[in-house]
Design a protein around this motif. Structure first.
Motif, PDB file in Angstrom:
ATOM      1  N   TRP A   1     120.879  15.028  73.741  1.00 45.62           N
ATOM      2  CA  TRP A   1     122.087  13.906  73.995  1.00 45.62           C
ATOM      3  C   TRP A   1     122.650  13.625  75.306  1.00 45.62           C
ATOM      4  O   TRP A   1     122.273  13.128  76.495  1.00 45.62           O
ATOM      5  N   MET A   2     123.132  15.091  75.315  1.00 43.41           N
ATOM      6  CA  MET A   2     123.707  15.213  76.732  1.00 43.41           C
ATOM      7  C   MET A   2     123.385  15.051  77.631  1.00 43.41           C
ATOM      8  O   MET A   2     123.230  14.872  78.954  1.00 43.41           O
ATOM      9  N   LYS A   3     122.095  15.394  78.004  1.00 44.79           N
ATOM     10  CA  LYS A   3     120.959  15.232  79.060  1.00 44.79           C
ATOM     11  C   LYS A   3     121.192  13.548  79.666  1.00 44.79           C
ATOM     12  O   LYS A   3     120.567  13.572  81.583  1.00 44.79           O
ATOM     13  N   ALA A   4     121.100  12.991  78.949  1.00 44.85           N
ATOM     14  CA  ALA A   4     120.895  11.366  79.578  1.00 44.85           C
ATOM     15  C   ALA A   4     121.926  11.198  79.241  1.00 44.85           C
ATOM     16  O   ALA A   4     122.521   9.955  79.892  1.00 44.85           O
ATOM     17  N   HIS A   5     123.426  11.183  78.544  1.00 46.06           N
ATOM     18  CA  HIS A   5     124.339  10.377  78.813  1.00 46.06           C
ATOM     19  C   HIS A   5     125.783  11.783  78.809  1.00 46.06           C
ATOM     20  O   HIS A   5     125.793  12.568  79.427  1.00 46.06           O
ATOM     21  N   SER A   6     126.645  10.408  79.085  1.00 42.96           N
ATOM     22  CA  SER A   6     127.475  11.831  79.566  1.00 42.96           C
ATOM     23  C   SER A   6     129.101  11.053  78.370  1.00 42.96           C
ATOM     24  O   SER A   6     130.200  11.152  78.726  1.00 42.96           O
ATOM     25  N   ASP A   7     128.494  10.235  77.332  1.00 44.93           N
ATOM     26  CA  ASP A   7     129.509  10.863  75.993  1.00 44.93           C
ATOM     27  C   ASP A   7     130.691  11.938  75.795  1.00 44.93           C
ATOM     28  O   ASP A   7     129.655  13.073  75.791  1.00 44.93           O
ATOM     29  N   MET A   8     131.341  11.747  74.737  1.00 45.93           N
ATOM     30  CA  MET A   8     132.118  13.320  74.007  1.00 45.93           C
ATOM     31  C   MET A   8     131.733  13.587  72.681  1.00 45.93           C
ATOM     32  O   MET A   8     130.897  12.814  72.417  1.00 45.93           O
ATOM     33  N   ILE A   9     131.132  14.478  73.319  1.00 46.29           N
ATOM     34  CA  ILE A   9     130.735  15.269  71.877  1.00 46.29           C
ATOM     35  C   ILE A   9     131.448  16.129  71.130  1.00 46.29           C
ATOM     36  O   ILE A   9     131.294  17.808  71.696  1.00 46.29           O
ATOM     37  N   VAL A  10     131.789  15.869  69.936  1.00 51.44           N
ATOM     38  CA  VAL A  10     132.458  17.021  69.107  1.00 51.44           C
ATOM     39  C   VAL A  10     131.318  17.421  68.576  1.00 51.44           C
ATOM     40  O   VAL A  10     130.905  16.982  67.323  1.00 51.44           O
TER      41      VAL A  10
END
Ligand SMILES: NC(=O)c1ccc[n+]([C@@H]2O[C@H](COP(=O)([O-])OP(=O)(O)OC[C@H]3O[C@@H](n4cnc5c(N)ncnc54)[C@H](O)[C@@H]3O)[C@@H](O)[C@H]2O)c1
Length: 319
Positions: free
Chosen positions: A20-29
């Motif tokens: 997910w973090m490769k494709a999106h810049s969302d905040m991940i917890v």
């Protein structure tokens, strides 16, 4: 989006975070209890990124869940006790994490009006005959046969009951057996690879006739992505690799591809009690409705997986 991922230090959760973090810049917890199945190295490549936060905690702990959930838009629940053998010797952690933990997350989803996607397994449908033409679909009856699958089934029922009773925004996916990097060595494919590479024997339960439906973990991550983006609230989606193999054939294939003779490596051992003989799945709904299908051929996925464990052993990483 702000996304709460539970169990993100484990096998599938960590693959999903990296994906997910490769494709999106969302905040991940990432909320993880850090059980024996967790490994911080699984998220090494994202752990320093400013949009990633790690919180050590138990999904069955209401206080910590409320604290981390109240500001998020989406919860994806990967956290669970997952090894069937462990569930046979000690059920309590399975009840706590898989049922009570899911309940706490559902309460948070209700309280703060958060969308929740719950990760589940094909094992909730129980076994089918080796020669049967029938495949399980989303309308098949739940028939879990071991403590692990019973707790996963209970969690799925809770999710659906919260959708029906409180109108929470939930979806569920029931996936077949995953394989790929980051899986704990207790599981069949990593154990076969690692034991063979270490010149140890590979234990095979019973005659090894049990059949499983194998999917590369990256394909599972893409399926979850499709459900999050296009899935219909309240629905369940079965995710299958369309790749059924008997355990004995799978094990022989791996040992052969490592250049060893299966007959000198395999050690038949007493079968697991209540061992489900076969899971067979149809993912025609997710293909038809969301356009997802598996993309990684088994031979390619297996090569990637073997290379991952070989590199770990070469670097003398403790596995
Ligand atoms: N591995 C498969 O083949 C497969 C197939 C279908 C579905 N699933 C489901 O996918 C999910 C992930 O499976 P996996 O193979 O990655 O599991 P895993 O055992 O590799 O990882 C589980 C992770 O959850 C964490 N965890 C466990 N209990 C927790 C708790 N109470 N609170 C917070 N964190 C907790 C662990 O520390 C670990 O990091 C599970 O829900 C599992 O039932 C797995």
């Amino acid at each position: 989006m702000r996304i709460l991922i539970t169990g993100g230090l484990g096998f599938i959760g960590s693959n999903f975070i990296n994906y997910w973090m490769k494709a999106h810049s969302d905040m991940i917890v990432n909320l993880d209890k850090v059980t024996y199945a967790a490994d911080y190295k699984n998220v090494e490549s994202v752990s320093k990124m400013s949009n990633y936060t790690f919180v050590r905690g138990d999904i069955a702990d209401k206080n910590i869940v409320n604290k981390v959930a109240k500001d998020v838009d989406l919860i994806i629940n990967f956290a669970a006790e997952t090894h069937v053998d462990n569930s046979i010797s000690n059920q309590s952690p399975f009840l706590r994490s898989n049922i009570m933990g899911t309940h706490v997350l559902l309460e948070a989803a209700r309280k703060y009006d958060i969308r929740i996607h719950h990760i589940s397994t094909d094992e909730v449908y129980g076994p089918t005959n080796l020669n049967s033409k029938k495949k399980f679909d989303e309308n098949s009856r739940y028939n879990p046969k071991n403590p692990y699958s019973a707790t996963k089934a209970a969690a799925d029922h809770l999710v659906n009951s919260y959708f029906n009773t409180y109108g929470i925004k939930s979806t569920i996916s029931n996936c077949g057996n995953n394989y790929g990097p980051h899986q704990h060595v207790e599981k069949l494919i990593p154990k076969t690879i690692v034991n063979t590479l270490k010149n140890e024997t590979v234990p095979v339960y019973g005659s090894g006739a049990q059949a499983r439906d194998w999917i590369y973990v990256g394909d599972h991550c893409r399926a979850i992505d499709a459900i999050i983006n296009y899935g219909k609230i309240g629905e369940t989606y079965i995710v299958s690799g369309g790749n059924e193999l008997r355990n004995i054939d799978l094990i022989r294939k791996i040992i052969n591809s490592l250049g060893k003779d299966p007959s000198s490596v395999i050690k038949f051992v007493k079968d697991r009690p209540g061992h489900d003989v076969r899971y067979a799945l149809s993912s025609s709904k997710i293909t038809r409705e969301l356009g997802w299908k598996p993309e990684v051929p088994f031979e390619i996925g297996l090569e990637l997986t073997i290379n991952y464990y070989r590199n770990k052993l070469d670097r003398s990483v403790n596995i």
